[in-house]
Design a protein around this motif. Structure first.
Motif, short mmCIF file in Angstrom:
data_model
loop_
_atom_site.label_atom_id
_atom_site.label_comp_id
_atom_site.label_asym_id
_atom_site.label_seq_id
_atom_site.Cartn_x
_atom_site.Cartn_y
_atom_site.Cartn_z
N ASP A 118 0.84 -1.21 0.00
CA ASP A 118 0.00 0.00 0.00
C ASP A 118 0.87 1.25 0.00
OD1 ASP A 118 -2.23 -1.60 0.00
OD2 ASP A 118 -2.67 -1.32 2.14
N PHE A 119 1.94 1.23 0.80
CA PHE A 119 2.84 2.37 0.85
C PHE A 119 3.48 2.61 -0.52
CE2 PHE A 119 7.10 4.13 1.43
CZ PHE A 119 6.78 5.31 2.07
N PHE A 120 3.92 1.55 -1.14
CA PHE A 120 4.57 1.67 -2.44
C PHE A 120 3.59 2.19 -3.50
CE2 PHE A 120 5.86 -0.05 -6.58
CZ PHE A 120 7.11 0.54 -6.69
N LEU A 121 2.36 1.68 -3.49
CA LEU A 121 1.38 2.10 -4.48
C LEU A 121 0.99 3.56 -4.33
CD1 LEU A 121 -0.95 -1.04 -4.62
CD2 LEU A 121 0.70 -0.28 -6.34
N THR A 122 1.01 4.07 -3.10
CA THR A 122 0.61 5.47 -2.90
C THR A 122 1.77 6.44 -3.07
OG1 THR A 122 0.92 5.26 -0.51
CG2 THR A 122 -1.30 4.90 -1.38
N THR A 123 3.01 5.99 -2.82
CA THR A 123 4.15 6.92 -2.87
C THR A 123 5.15 6.59 -3.98
OG1 THR A 123 5.46 5.61 -1.33
CG2 THR A 123 4.01 7.32 -0.39
N SER A 124 5.12 5.39 -4.50
CA SER A 124 6.10 4.91 -5.48
C SER A 124 7.52 4.93 -4.93
CB SER A 124 6.05 5.71 -6.79
OG SER A 124 4.78 5.55 -7.38
N CYS A 125 7.64 4.86 -3.62
CA CYS A 125 8.95 4.83 -2.95
C CYS A 125 9.11 3.49 -2.26
CB CYS A 125 9.05 5.93 -1.91
SG CYS A 125 9.02 7.58 -2.59
N GLY A 126 10.36 3.08 -2.12
CA GLY A 126 10.66 1.87 -1.38
C GLY A 126 10.68 2.14 0.11
N VAL A 127 10.82 1.08 0.89
CA VAL A 127 10.86 1.20 2.34
C VAL A 127 12.31 1.29 2.77
CG1 VAL A 127 10.29 0.06 4.51
CG2 VAL A 127 8.72 -0.08 2.59
N ASN A 128 12.63 2.34 3.51
CA ASN A 128 13.96 2.46 4.08
C ASN A 128 13.90 2.20 5.58
OD1 ASN A 128 13.10 4.84 5.32
ND2 ASN A 128 13.87 6.11 3.65
N ARG A 129 15.02 2.32 6.25
CA ARG A 129 15.03 1.98 7.68
C ARG A 129 14.20 2.95 8.51
NH1 ARG A 129 21.31 3.22 8.83
NH2 ARG A 129 21.25 5.38 8.17
N ASN A 130 14.00 4.16 8.02
CA ASN A 130 13.17 5.11 8.77
C ASN A 130 11.68 4.77 8.68
OD1 ASN A 130 15.42 6.64 9.50
ND2 ASN A 130 15.32 7.82 7.60
N LEU A 131 11.30 4.06 7.64
CA LEU A 131 9.88 3.72 7.46
C LEU A 131 9.54 2.32 7.97
CD1 LEU A 131 9.43 5.11 3.86
CD2 LEU A 131 8.55 6.08 5.98
N TYR A 132 10.57 1.51 8.24
CA TYR A 132 10.31 0.12 8.63
C TYR A 132 9.45 0.04 9.89
CZ TYR A 132 10.98 -4.48 10.61
OH TYR A 132 10.75 -5.69 11.17
N PHE A 133 9.85 0.73 10.94
CA PHE A 133 9.13 0.59 12.21
C PHE A 133 7.71 1.15 12.17
CE2 PHE A 133 13.42 -0.25 13.84
CZ PHE A 133 13.15 -1.44 14.48
N PRO A 134 7.46 2.29 11.53
CA PRO A 134 6.07 2.73 11.44
C PRO A 134 5.18 1.73 10.68
CG PRO A 134 7.51 4.57 10.98
CD PRO A 134 8.37 3.36 11.07
N LEU A 135 5.72 1.15 9.59
CA LEU A 135 4.93 0.16 8.85
C LEU A 135 4.76 -1.12 9.67
CD1 LEU A 135 6.40 0.58 5.25
CD2 LEU A 135 4.15 1.28 6.09
N TYR A 136 5.81 -1.51 10.37
CA TYR A 136 5.72 -2.71 11.21
C TYR A 136 4.70 -2.50 12.34
CZ TYR A 136 7.05 -6.43 14.40
OH TYR A 136 7.02 -7.51 15.24
#
Length: 109
Positions: free
Chosen positions: A20-38
């Motif tokens: 869902d994150f990728f489809l809305t932003t077209s960005c990959g997941v980095n270490r700053n985004l891992y924990f909020p998504l988790y």
């Protein structure tokens, strides 16, 4: 029961959050985004319903011996190894041939 009822749904929820994150932003997941998504995925997966279902499916609560036993792996029958001297050389005597033949036949039983 945790692998059945907690980690499985957590994996599915995290995969969906990343997609869902990728489809809305077209960005990959980095270490700053891992924990909020988790954290978001864990909130969806760690529910009382999933945890109770896991204990029920595995037969722990309420106790169901059939479910417990069906998930156990039977131990492999231990086969003592032949002495290295017999395995490393060509059998020349009847005793050597018989010993190697009997050892091989134990695998067919």
């Amino acid at each position: 029961p945790l692998d059945v009822g907690l980690f499985g749904p957590l994996q599915v929820a995290y995969r969906k959050a990343v997609e869902d994150f990728f489809l809305t932003t077209s960005c990959g997941v980095n270490r700053n985004l891992y924990f909020p998504l988790y954290k978001h995925a864990r909130a969806k997966a760690d529910t009382q319903k999933y945890i109770q279902a896991a204990f029920k499916v595995t037969g722990i609560v309420p106790f169901n011996s059939g479910a417990v036993l069906s998930q156990l792996q039977l131990p492999v029958r231990f086969q003592p190894p032949l002495p290295q001297s017999v395995l490393e050389r060509t059998p020349y005597t009847r005793h050597d041939i018989r010993q190697q033949t009997n050892y091989a036949l134990t695998f067919l039983k």
